[in-house]
Design a protein around this motif. Structure first.
Motif, mmCIF file in Angstrom:
data_model
loop_
_atom_site.group_PDB
_atom_site.id
_atom_site.type_symbol
_atom_site.label_atom_id
_atom_site.label_comp_id
_atom_site.label_asym_id
_atom_site.label_seq_id
_atom_site.Cartn_x
_atom_site.Cartn_y
_atom_site.Cartn_z
ATOM 1 N N LYS A 196 0.832 -1.218 0.000
ATOM 2 C CA LYS A 196 0.000 0.000 0.000
ATOM 3 C C LYS A 196 0.866 1.267 0.000
ATOM 4 O O LYS A 196 0.647 2.176 -0.801
ATOM 5 C CB LYS A 196 -0.932 0.019 1.231
ATOM 6 N N SER A 197 1.845 1.300 0.886
ATOM 7 C CA SER A 197 2.694 2.498 0.959
ATOM 8 C C SER A 197 3.494 2.669 -0.324
ATOM 9 O O SER A 197 3.680 3.798 -0.798
ATOM 10 C CB SER A 197 3.646 2.404 2.144
ATOM 11 N N SER A 198 3.950 1.566 -0.896
ATOM 12 C CA SER A 198 4.699 1.657 -2.155
ATOM 13 C C SER A 198 3.820 2.255 -3.246
ATOM 14 O O SER A 198 4.262 3.114 -4.010
ATOM 15 C CB SER A 198 5.178 0.282 -2.591
ATOM 16 N N ILE A 241 -4.932 5.327 7.918
ATOM 17 C CA ILE A 241 -5.117 4.825 6.566
ATOM 18 C C ILE A 241 -3.842 4.193 6.013
ATOM 19 O O ILE A 241 -3.871 3.091 5.499
ATOM 20 C CB ILE A 241 -5.610 5.943 5.639
ATOM 21 N N THR A 242 -2.736 4.881 6.126
ATOM 22 C CA THR A 242 -1.546 4.303 5.512
ATOM 23 C C THR A 242 -0.827 3.339 6.452
ATOM 24 O O THR A 242 -0.061 2.511 6.010
ATOM 25 C CB THR A 242 -0.570 5.402 5.057
ATOM 26 N N GLU A 243 -1.107 3.484 7.706
ATOM 27 C CA GLU A 243 -0.561 2.522 8.656
ATOM 28 C C GLU A 243 -1.147 1.156 8.313
ATOM 29 O O GLU A 243 -2.297 1.045 7.960
ATOM 30 C CB GLU A 243 -0.998 2.932 10.066
ATOM 31 N N ASP A 244 -0.346 0.171 8.365
ATOM 32 C CA ASP A 244 -0.862 -1.157 8.051
ATOM 33 C C ASP A 244 -1.924 -1.519 9.073
ATOM 34 O O ASP A 244 -1.795 -1.234 10.251
ATOM 35 C CB ASP A 244 0.279 -2.166 8.099
ATOM 36 N N ILE A 245 -2.946 -2.126 8.563
ATOM 37 C CA ILE A 245 -4.004 -2.491 9.487
ATOM 38 C C ILE A 245 -3.595 -3.814 10.129
ATOM 39 O O ILE A 245 -3.879 -4.890 9.625
ATOM 40 C CB ILE A 245 -5.352 -2.578 8.771
#
Ligand code: GDP
Ligand code: ZN
Length: 435
Positions: A196-198, A241-245
């Motif tokens: 996601k972050s990538s 949101i960008t933090e991994d869930i």
């Protein structure tokens, strides 16, 4: 020494600019004379184009201040243009949006609005309302005994009915103008480590003409703006949101993913392609299970395909035969590492965003602000009430007709025909100095 008002209007002349009291030359510069009403504000205006040094400007301002001239406040030119009926409020707002526009489609929409696309539409509707209510009131005053209701009132009702249909269609636009103006609020959700972050970094770095951290006004978040093929896309960069869930199966993670997805205009569901290919499940089954793990399987079934995309990432880790697993129109297989598949991804995203935001055109004016929508909603309600009142056996036409006046006032609030200082202050305070 010529007075500037002796110059031929709207043409630039190179002149010596002198202090009106001492006659001293301040600078050589271009002078333009715009006699009202053919000026931006509608008032007599002059422009001096001088060499921009601080000493020249100070001297010029000193000379001008002796002529009772003061520096313009933010939005003052536009405010004067509004008061002098050169622009209505929708055009003022269009101009403000045009100055703020960051992407091509935002520019297009704002320019149409600044050029009067909404003014023309709403004025035409106001005209229908005022003509209809005039007919109805003439009937109330003169006709009630003579039983002329049949023609005059029926024609007015036909016009009002048609207007209601047009209003309804205008309101049912999927909020595309508002989404385009504000940016497509996008979330990327998926399990930890799927990429996601990538992806976020790629979208923001590769396609963001402008990457501006805008402090959210309503939420305490930083939003990254990506310009994707002319569409503004807001990717919220909150911890949430960008933090991994993490611990996705736990209630809190699921609740969070779900609420982000529900509040977004666009949802990117991200999957680890290798995990899927080696799971022993078919793609469809894998996705079904995955969405249910994230708590959004029902949501995804209802929001419509243009509102989401499924991205399978880490294509570079797949063997050739494993890639066939993803032969599915709804899925884009990419690698954030090698950028393989990014052309397809961009095409798919553009396709989705053009469905969500539309392509602004003169033929199809769209609502660009919640402020407009509120008044249009109210306008519709008053017309609905009017017909409801008329349907009663013993109705009082004069009371019913008051609803048409109210409907008219709602349109007037959008265009500024009916306005309050508070509304005007809010609209003009966002303008920059010099506009
Ligand atoms: P997130 O936890 O979903 O935000 O995922 P990240 O973007 O932080 O990526 C998790 C890990 O996967 C990192 O080590 C990335 O370098 C790696 N990664 C991301 N995309 C790819 C890809 O396309 N191929 C491969 N092989 N690794 C990737
Ligand atoms: Zn991450």
């Amino acid at each position: 020494m010529t007075s500037i008002s002796k110059l031929e209007p709207r043409r630039a002349f190179l002149r010596k600019i002198r202090d009106p009291e001492t006659g001293e030359v301040i600078d050589n510069g271009l002078c333009l004379w715009f006699p009202g009403p053919h000026s931006f504000t509608g008032e007599d205006s002059v422009e001096f184009h001088v060499h921009g040094g601080p000493a020249i400007l100070t001297k010029l301002m000193q000379a001008l201040s002796r002529l009772q001239v003061h520096p313009a406040l933010p939005g003052e030119f536009t405010r004067r243009a509004f008061y002098n009926n050169k622009l209505d409020l929708t055009e003022v707002e269009g101009l403000a949006d045009l100055i703020e526009a960051e992407t091509e489609y935002q520019r297009k929409q704002a320019l149409l609005q600044a050029d009067g696309i909404l003014r023309k539409l709403y004025n035409s509707w106001r005209k229908v309302l005022s003509e209809s209510v005039a007919s109805i009131e003439a009937y109330i005053d003169f006709g009630e005994e003579d039983n002329i209701e049949s023609d005059v009132v029926q024609n007015a009702h036909q016009a009002l009915g048609q207007l209601m249909r047009e209003l309804k269609e205008h309101l049912a636009d999927g909020r595309r103008g508002e989404i385009l103006r504000n940016g497509v609020r996008t979330v990327i959700i998926g399990e930890p480590n799927v990429g996601k972050s990538s992806l976020l970094n790629h979208l923001v770095q590769r396609n963001a003409a402008i990457v501006t951290p805008i402090a959210g006004t309503t939420r305490d978040v930083i939003e990254l703006t990506a310009n994707i093929s002319g569409y503004p896309v807001l990717i919220a960069d909150t911890a949430g949101i960008t933090e991994d869930i993490r611990d996705i199966v736990e209630a809190e993670g699921v609740r969070r993913a779900k609420s982000h997805a529900e509040n977004a205009d666009f949802v990117v569901v991200m999957v680890d392609a290798l995990k899927c290919a080696t799971s022993g499940m078919t793609w469809k089954d894998y996705i079904r299970e995955y969405l249910s793990l994230l708590g959004i399987q029902e949501l995804m079934a209802t929001i419509g395909r243009e509102r989401f995309i499924v991205i399978a990432n880490k294509k570079d880790l797949l063997k050739e035969e494993e890639k066939r697993h993803f032969d599915d129109a709804e899925t884009v297989l990419v690698s954030c590492r090698t950028e393989d598949g990014f052309q397809d991804l961009l095409r798919s995203l553009t396709d989705r965003f053009s469905n969500i935001c539309g392509n602004p055109s003169a033929e199809c004016p769209t609502i660009s602000q919640a402020r407009h929508r509120n008044h249009l909603d109210q306008c519709f309600r008053h017309l609905h009430k009017y017909f409801e009142l008329c349907a009663h056996e013993q109705h009082d036409m004069a009371i019913a007709a008051e609803e048409i006046h109210k409907a008219m006032r709602e349109l007037g609030r959008i265009t500024g025909h009916v306005s309050t200082d508070e509304i005007l202050d809010i609209i003009f305070k966002n303008f920059c100095i010099g506009k």
